[in-house]
Design an enzyme around this catalytic site. Structure first.
Site, PDB file in Angstrom:
ATOM      1  N   SER A 108       0.852  -1.188   0.000  1.00  0.00           N
ATOM      2  CA  SER A 108       0.000   0.000   0.000  1.00  0.00           C
ATOM      3  C   SER A 108       0.886   1.235   0.000  1.00  0.00           C
ATOM      4  CB  SER A 108      -0.850  -0.014   1.268  1.00  0.00           C
ATOM      5  OG  SER A 108      -1.294   1.285   1.572  1.00  0.00           O
ATOM      6  N   SER A 109       0.366   2.340  -0.530  1.00  0.00           N
ATOM      7  CA  SER A 109       1.176   3.561  -0.560  1.00  0.00           C
ATOM      8  C   SER A 109       1.388   4.148   0.835  1.00  0.00           C
ATOM      9  CB  SER A 109       0.535   4.600  -1.484  1.00  0.00           C
ATOM     10  OG  SER A 109      -0.763   4.914  -1.063  1.00  0.00           O
ATOM     11  N   CYS A 110       0.635   3.672   1.839  1.00  0.00           N
ATOM     12  CA  CYS A 110       0.810   4.236   3.189  1.00  0.00           C
ATOM     13  C   CYS A 110       2.047   3.704   3.893  1.00  0.00           C
ATOM     14  CB  CYS A 110      -0.428   4.006   4.041  1.00  0.00           C
ATOM     15  SG  CYS A 110      -0.648   2.300   4.502  1.00  0.00           S
ATOM     16  N   TYR A 137      -0.979  -0.767  10.409  1.00  0.00           N
ATOM     17  CA  TYR A 137      -1.160  -1.401   9.095  1.00  0.00           C
ATOM     18  C   TYR A 137       0.104  -1.268   8.253  1.00  0.00           C
ATOM     19  CZ  TYR A 137      -3.134  -2.062   4.396  1.00  0.00           C
ATOM     20  OH  TYR A 137      -3.390  -2.485   3.116  1.00  0.00           O
ATOM     21  N   LYS A 141       2.592  -4.152   6.588  1.00  0.00           N
ATOM     22  CA  LYS A 141       2.868  -4.238   5.148  1.00  0.00           C
ATOM     23  C   LYS A 141       4.367  -4.128   4.857  1.00  0.00           C
ATOM     24  CE  LYS A 141      -1.142  -4.904   3.231  1.00  0.00           C
ATOM     25  NZ  LYS A 141      -1.390  -6.077   2.381  1.00  0.00           N
ATOM     26  N   HIS A 180     -12.758   3.326   3.148  1.00  0.00           N
ATOM     27  CA  HIS A 180     -11.937   4.428   2.648  1.00  0.00           C
ATOM     28  C   HIS A 180     -12.834   5.534   2.103  1.00  0.00           C
ATOM     29  CE1 HIS A 180      -8.667   1.348   2.557  1.00  0.00           C
ATOM     30  NE2 HIS A 180      -8.017   2.379   3.048  1.00  0.00           N
TER      31      HIS A 180
HETATM   32  P1  GDP Z   1      -6.083   7.488   3.932  1.00  0.00           P
HETATM   33  O1  GDP Z   1      -5.827   7.698   2.457  1.00  0.00           O
HETATM   34  O2  GDP Z   1      -5.263   6.398   4.520  1.00  0.00           O
HETATM   35  O3  GDP Z   1      -5.969   8.773   4.694  1.00  0.00           O
HETATM   36  O4  GDP Z   1      -7.553   6.921   4.112  1.00  0.00           O
HETATM   37  P2  GDP Z   1      -9.049   7.379   3.777  1.00  0.00           P
HETATM   38  O5  GDP Z   1      -9.395   6.972   2.399  1.00  0.00           O
HETATM   39  O6  GDP Z   1      -9.874   6.802   4.876  1.00  0.00           O
HETATM   40  O7  GDP Z   1      -9.102   8.969   3.902  1.00  0.00           O
HETATM   41  C1  GDP Z   1      -8.604   9.829   2.922  1.00  0.00           C
HETATM   42  C2  GDP Z   1      -9.008  11.264   3.213  1.00  0.00           C
HETATM   43  O8  GDP Z   1     -10.409  11.427   2.948  1.00  0.00           O
HETATM   44  C3  GDP Z   1      -8.784  11.741   4.642  1.00  0.00           C
HETATM   45  O9  GDP Z   1      -8.307  13.061   4.593  1.00  0.00           O
HETATM   46  C4  GDP Z   1     -10.204  11.715   5.224  1.00  0.00           C
HETATM   47  O10 GDP Z   1     -10.396  12.626   6.288  1.00  0.00           O
HETATM   48  C5  GDP Z   1     -11.030  12.130   4.008  1.00  0.00           C
HETATM   49  N1  GDP Z   1     -12.462  11.769   4.074  1.00  0.00           N
HETATM   50  C6  GDP Z   1     -13.485  12.609   3.817  1.00  0.00           C
HETATM   51  N2  GDP Z   1     -14.663  12.003   4.032  1.00  0.00           N
HETATM   52  C7  GDP Z   1     -14.389  10.736   4.395  1.00  0.00           C
HETATM   53  C8  GDP Z   1     -15.206   9.613   4.722  1.00  0.00           C
HETATM   54  O11 GDP Z   1     -16.424   9.661   4.746  1.00  0.00           O
HETATM   55  N3  GDP Z   1     -14.566   8.448   5.014  1.00  0.00           N
HETATM   56  C9  GDP Z   1     -13.196   8.340   5.003  1.00  0.00           C
HETATM   57  N4  GDP Z   1     -12.638   7.164   5.273  1.00  0.00           N
HETATM   58  N5  GDP Z   1     -12.409   9.400   4.712  1.00  0.00           N
HETATM   59  C10 GDP Z   1     -12.985  10.578   4.416  1.00  0.00           C
END
Ligand code: GDP
Length: 309
Positions: A108-110, A137, A141, A180
């Site tokens: 994963s890119s994280c 996580y 990975k 996500h």
């Molecule tokens: P990340 O890429 O590991 O940070 O994982 P996420 O996909 O969960 O979040 C990506 C970004 O989207 C973060 O800045 C969240 O705060 C934002 N975000 C906005 N709305 C949502 C939501 O409803 N769910 C999630 N998971 N993230 C959200």
């Protein structure tokens, strides 16, 4: 890859694994082996080893993992580190032990340091501290990637690691809180459009930048790498399709037919400000993604309406 031989896709019900199965079917694979988690718990070392001993797959796509969005990662870090370490340790070891020809481990890119230069090159791995919201996580990975490298070095096992950017598409986890951002927004905007709600709430500031890739592109890249890549270094799978969360929300709203207002819940974390992958190593090998973000989102909205709504 010899498409006549058995190919095990671990995690075939998930977003990444199901896309890999579709790609292999399209390529004409004769013997795609799958097991649901009820049939085979990959956290169970004995069960996993017995599976490899009896089934003897020739190739393995390791797409089984416990995954989740920013809130799930922050809430269940013990599950994320334990399940992922167990799954990947059992699969990689038994695959090597029972003569698998080649294995692809999906990361994963994280895994990259939170504040590393952008776009992110593979060699930035382990050059700085991780983003705290998904550290458990990411460490799991990184251990999987290191295990592939160690088994290649010590045993000559052809295990490769690919690091996809944020994925979306069919069979994604559309849980309202634990998914996500893209599936979460698809669910929220579709439901709001259907009930003609006036306001949809999106998390954070809207400023973070994320790169998204349709799972079909990732599956195509994975199949390409199984055929054309054999190296100790991990390889990035990115799309170059980078958007702010605010623009992403607008695009999903349009795709879902939502006509109301957006509100921002700034008590929710933004996470890492930006994580755009440098995919030039993969592009230089001759592969490229084909699904534009807007088209891919429309496809995912349609899938959600049909299957999950
Ligand atoms: P990340 O890429 O590991 O940070 O994982 P996420 O996909 O969960 O979040 C990506 C970004 O989207 C973060 O800045 C969240 O705060 C934002 N975000 C906005 N709305 C949502 C939501 O409803 N769910 C999630 N998971 N993230 C959200």
């Amino acid at each position: 890859m010899d498409l006549e031989l058995p190919i095990y896709v671990a995690g075939h019900r998930g977003l990444a694994g199901s896309a890999i199965v579709r790609r292999l079917q399209r390529a004409g694979a004769r013997d795609i082996v799958v097991r649901s988690s009820a049939e085979l718990d990959l956290r169970d070392q004995d069960a996993t080893d017995a599976f490899f001993r009896t089934v003897r797959p020739a190739y393995v796509f390791l797409a089984a993992a416990k995954v989740g969005g920013i809130l799930a990662n922050a809430t269940y870090p013990a599950d994320f580190i334990r399940d992922n370490l167990a799954i990947q340790t059992n699969v990689i070891h038994s695959a090597w032990k029972h003569g698998v020809r080649k294995l692809l481990f999906l990361g994963s890119s994280c895994i990259y340091p939170r504040d590393c230069p952008q776009p992110i090159k593979e060699e930035y791995l382990l050059t700085g501290p991780l983003e705290p919201t998904n550290e458990a996580y990411a460490i799991a990975k990184i251990a999987g990637l290191a295990m592939c490298q160690a088994y290649r070095r010590q045993h000559g096992f052809d295990a490769i690691s690919a690091m996809p950017t944020n994925l979306y598409g069919p069979n994604d986890n559309f849980h309202p809180e634990h998914s996500h951002v893209l599936p979460a927004l698809i669910r929220r905007f579709v439901e709001a459009a259907d009930t003609q709600a006036g306001v949809v709430t999106v998390w954070g500031s809207g400023k973070p930048l994320r790169e998204f890739m349709h799972a079909d592109d990732m599956a195509d890249a994975s199949y390409f790498l199984m055929n054309h890549y054999s190296d100790v270094a991990p390889i990035n799978i990115g799309s170059n399709d980078e958007v702010s969360i605010a623009d992403l929300a607008k695009t999903v709203a349009q795709g879902a037919g939502f006509k109301g207002q957006l509100a921002w819940d700034t008590t929710k974390p933004d996470g890492t400000p930006r994580k755009r992958l440098d995919s030039s190593r993969l592009l230089d090998l001759g592969w490229k993604p084909v699904v534009p973000l807007r088209e891919g989102i429309d496809d995912a909205v349609a899938w959600f309406r049909q299957h999950a709504a």
